[in-house]
Motif scaffolding. Structure first.
Motif, PDB file in Angstrom:
ATOM      1  N   THR A  76       0.956  -1.168   0.029  1.00 41.73           N
ATOM      2  CA  THR A  76       0.049  -0.061  -0.063  1.00 41.73           C
ATOM      3  C   THR A  76       0.920   1.228   0.009  1.00 41.73           C
ATOM      4  O   THR A  76       1.651   1.253   0.919  1.00 41.73           O
ATOM      5  CB  THR A  76      -0.759   0.080   1.132  1.00 41.73           C
ATOM      6  N   THR A  77       0.762   2.082  -1.153  1.00 41.53           N
ATOM      7  CA  THR A  77       1.224   3.488  -0.982  1.00 41.53           C
ATOM      8  C   THR A  77       0.530   4.572  -0.718  1.00 41.53           C
ATOM      9  O   THR A  77      -0.762   4.491  -1.483  1.00 41.53           O
ATOM     10  CB  THR A  77       2.061   3.485  -2.583  1.00 41.53           C
ATOM     11  N   PHE A  78       0.727   5.373   0.216  1.00 38.95           N
ATOM     12  CA  PHE A  78      -0.323   6.307   0.506  1.00 38.95           C
ATOM     13  C   PHE A  78       0.372   7.847   0.240  1.00 38.95           C
ATOM     14  O   PHE A  78       1.587   7.919   0.922  1.00 38.95           O
ATOM     15  CB  PHE A  78      -0.632   6.242   1.945  1.00 38.95           C
ATOM     16  N   MET A  79      -0.257   8.676  -0.292  1.00 36.13           N
ATOM     17  CA  MET A  79       0.232   9.933  -0.686  1.00 36.13           C
ATOM     18  C   MET A  79      -0.857  11.097  -0.016  1.00 36.13           C
ATOM     19  O   MET A  79      -2.035  10.963  -0.530  1.00 36.13           O
ATOM     20  CB  MET A  79       0.477  10.155  -2.049  1.00 36.13           C
ATOM     21  N   GLU A  80      -0.215  12.145   0.484  1.00 36.66           N
ATOM     22  CA  GLU A  80      -1.130  13.236   1.113  1.00 36.66           C
ATOM     23  C   GLU A  80      -0.550  14.701   0.468  1.00 36.66           C
ATOM     24  O   GLU A  80       0.541  14.655   0.546  1.00 36.66           O
ATOM     25  CB  GLU A  80      -0.990  13.278   2.612  1.00 36.66           C
ATOM     26  N   VAL A  81      -1.532  15.341  -0.234  1.00 36.60           N
ATOM     27  CA  VAL A  81      -1.211  16.804  -0.667  1.00 36.60           C
ATOM     28  C   VAL A  81      -1.362  17.857   0.414  1.00 36.60           C
ATOM     29  O   VAL A  81      -2.480  17.949   1.088  1.00 36.60           O
ATOM     30  CB  VAL A  81      -2.304  16.870  -1.794  1.00 36.60           C
ATOM     31  N   LYS A  82      -0.485  18.368   0.675  1.00 37.57           N
ATOM     32  CA  LYS A  82      -0.285  19.443   1.860  1.00 37.57           C
ATOM     33  C   LYS A  82      -0.159  20.791   1.246  1.00 37.57           C
ATOM     34  O   LYS A  82       0.490  21.045   0.106  1.00 37.57           O
ATOM     35  CB  LYS A  82       0.608  19.223   2.898  1.00 37.57           C
TER      36      LYS A  82
END
Length: 100
Positions: A76-82
């Motif tokens: 699982t790869t998780f990316m968050e845009v901040k």
């Protein structure tokens, strides 16, 4: 991607078997002894509250066979845009002139 599912704050879709195989093989060594990938499945999920992308999750599952040995992959790869809207571009003046 197919089989789109929408919830209140996110959209989820199933990845094709070919897409999952390609993503799992990225970063591999390649060459003549490339591993065999079977039972490939995966999903992608995008969160966009207010219509602005804030997060993305890619989940990949498969059996990878290399040199006669099976290995189960569950990644699982998780990316968050901040800080949406605060990025600044420092492009060369010559490049900016071409955009005019």
């Amino acid at each position: 991607a197919s089989n789109f599912r929408k919830s209140e704050d996110a959209v989820t879709a199933d990845l094709t078997e070919e897409a999952v195989k390609e993503l799992i093989q990225q970063g591999g060594r390649g060459g003549g002894n490339s591993p065999t990938i079977s039972n490939a499945k995966g999903t992608v999920k995008f969160w966009s509250p207010g219509g602005v992308l804030s997060k993305c999750e890619i989940r990949l599952q498969a059996t990878v066979t290399s040199n006669g040995n099976d290995r189960e992959v569950d990644r699982t790869t998780f990316m968050e845009v901040k800080e949406v809207g605060v990025a600044k571009i420092n492009a060369p003046e010559e490049a900016l002139k071409k955009l005019e």
